[in-house]
Enzyme design. Structure first.
Site: not given
Length: 392
Positions: A20, A22, A123, A150, A191, A212, A320
């Site tokens: 993961h 971003d 995500e 999420h 999540h 993650h 992350d």
């Protein structure tokens, strides 16, 4: 040879598959997808955790780029398509470094060619807008996992950080999982609420992942994985990819964050307020109460425990990066993975075990999902279910 030298040598053979990152969202927020304004061919350390030189330094051989959009964003589906477009353009812009990857075989081919396999993960189930057709569309565009929620619930699944509503997965939520299995899209349980984790494991015929997430027994945060769920990964064949976010891995950081949030609310502000006034309140709190700092050892503690509970065949890494404001000392950006591998070597982890952690487990899990999908597609057609027909 030092442990760090040994770690770097191991990563040259078995590089990191990171679950993961971003970067696409950071590029949206910082430069509205102007890739020239954040040219990751050069050092972007002042702005980002991620660029190509540091990915190379960190021994990254495959990256799941998150095509995340906020759950409160109007038009989540077109925004997700923009994120997919961003990843596609990154791969096109840097063809000598990044290789498009859809399958486990593609990952191995990229490794053999010395390129970084680039995969995509959505995500949050809000990105499909309660539509299995949209789910299939994301798969057709290259998305190979979807995190079911999420930070907020979706209509068919409960999030770890929202008030329980569905009690886990609804009937439509279970159909989403089954359709993901039929497609070959990995079910990502980062999540989600623990009830959702258990329902997904009860439903899925393919290995699941946590792209993650860390251990709840080591750090009591709802984003982490309870031991009873980790214990089920061997039977499922899935994997948990430890994350580096301090407020998820260090108990002192969890407690500090809760106190900082309470302080913001006491001043009449939302705890995520980033206005000038909000940041002033936050800085004053941090001056009075210094932020606890996680380290490489903090993350290794999670991996030690997760290995005891789930076994080495079911672990991976999902940092992350560019999705968190703070990182542990020694894992400051994507160049830091060798520090974690060196720490694990010092703790007695074997090189075969570390090869599973960094590369082999992630490739195996995606390949196993592909095998299930071939069987499922031969057995049944695409689902025509709707949330209205199943959840009423």
């Amino acid at each position: 040879m030092t442990s760090l030298d040994e770690a770097r040598a191991l990563l040259r053979e078995f590089p990191v598959v990171d679950g993961h990152n971003d970067l696409p969202w950071a590029l949206r927020e910082q430069v509205a997808y102007d890739l020239g304004a954040r040219d990751i061919a050069g050092d972007q350390g002042a702005h980002l955790h991620t660029d190509l030189p540091r990915l190379r330094e960190g021994g990254v051989g495959a990256q799941y780029w998150s095509v995340y959009v906020r759950s409160d964003l109007p038009g989540a589906v077109p925004a997700t398509l923009e994120q997919i477009d961003c990843v596609t353009r990154l791969i096109e812009r840097y063809p000598a470094e990044l290789a498009p990857a859809l399958t486990a075989a593609d990952m191995e081919a990229a490794r053999a060619a010395g390129r970084i396999a680039s995969l995509m993960g959505a995500e949050g189930g809000h990105s499909i807008a309660n539509s299995l057709g949209t789910l299939r569309g994301l798969y057709a565009l290259g998305v190979r996992y979807m995190t079911l929620t999420h930070n907020d619930n979706v209509d068919w699944a409960d999030s770890a950080t929202d008030e329980p509503k569905a009690g886990g997965l609804t009937a439509f939520g279970r159909e989403v999982v089954r359709e993901m299995n039929r497609l070959g899209m990995l079910v990502d349980l980062s999540h989600v609420a623990a009830t959702t984790m258990r329902d997904a494991l009860d439903t899925s015929s393919a290995p699941v992942i946590f792209s993650h997430s860390s251990s709840r027994a080591v750090c009591d945060h709802p984003r982490n994985i309870p031991d009873d769920v980790l214990e089920r990964l061997p039977a499922n064949g899935g994997m948990a990819m430890v994350t580096f976010v301090p407020k998820f891995v260090l108990q002192a950081a969890v407690d500090w964050t809760a106190a900082a949030d309470d302080n913001m609310r006491a001043h009449g502000l939302h705890h995520l307020d980033t206005s000038e006034a909000g940041m002033k309140v936050h800085r004053e709190f941090e001056e009075r109460h210094p932020r606890p700092v996680a380290t490489v050892s903090t993350v290794a503690d999670h991996l030690d425990h997760m290995r005891e509970v789930a076994g080495i065949d079911h672990l991976g890494i999902g940092g992350d990066y560019d999705g968190t404001a703070f990182t542990p000392d020694g894992l400051n950006d994507v160049s830091g993975y060798p520090n974690l591998i060196a720490e694990l070597l010092d703790r007695g982890w074997s090189k075969p075990d570390l090869a599973k952690l960094t590369w082999q487990n992630a490739v195996r899990v995606l390949g196993a999902a592909e095998d299930v999908a071939r069987e499922e597609r031969a057995a049944r057609p695409a689902s025509h279910a709707t949330i209205e027909s199943l959840d009423g």
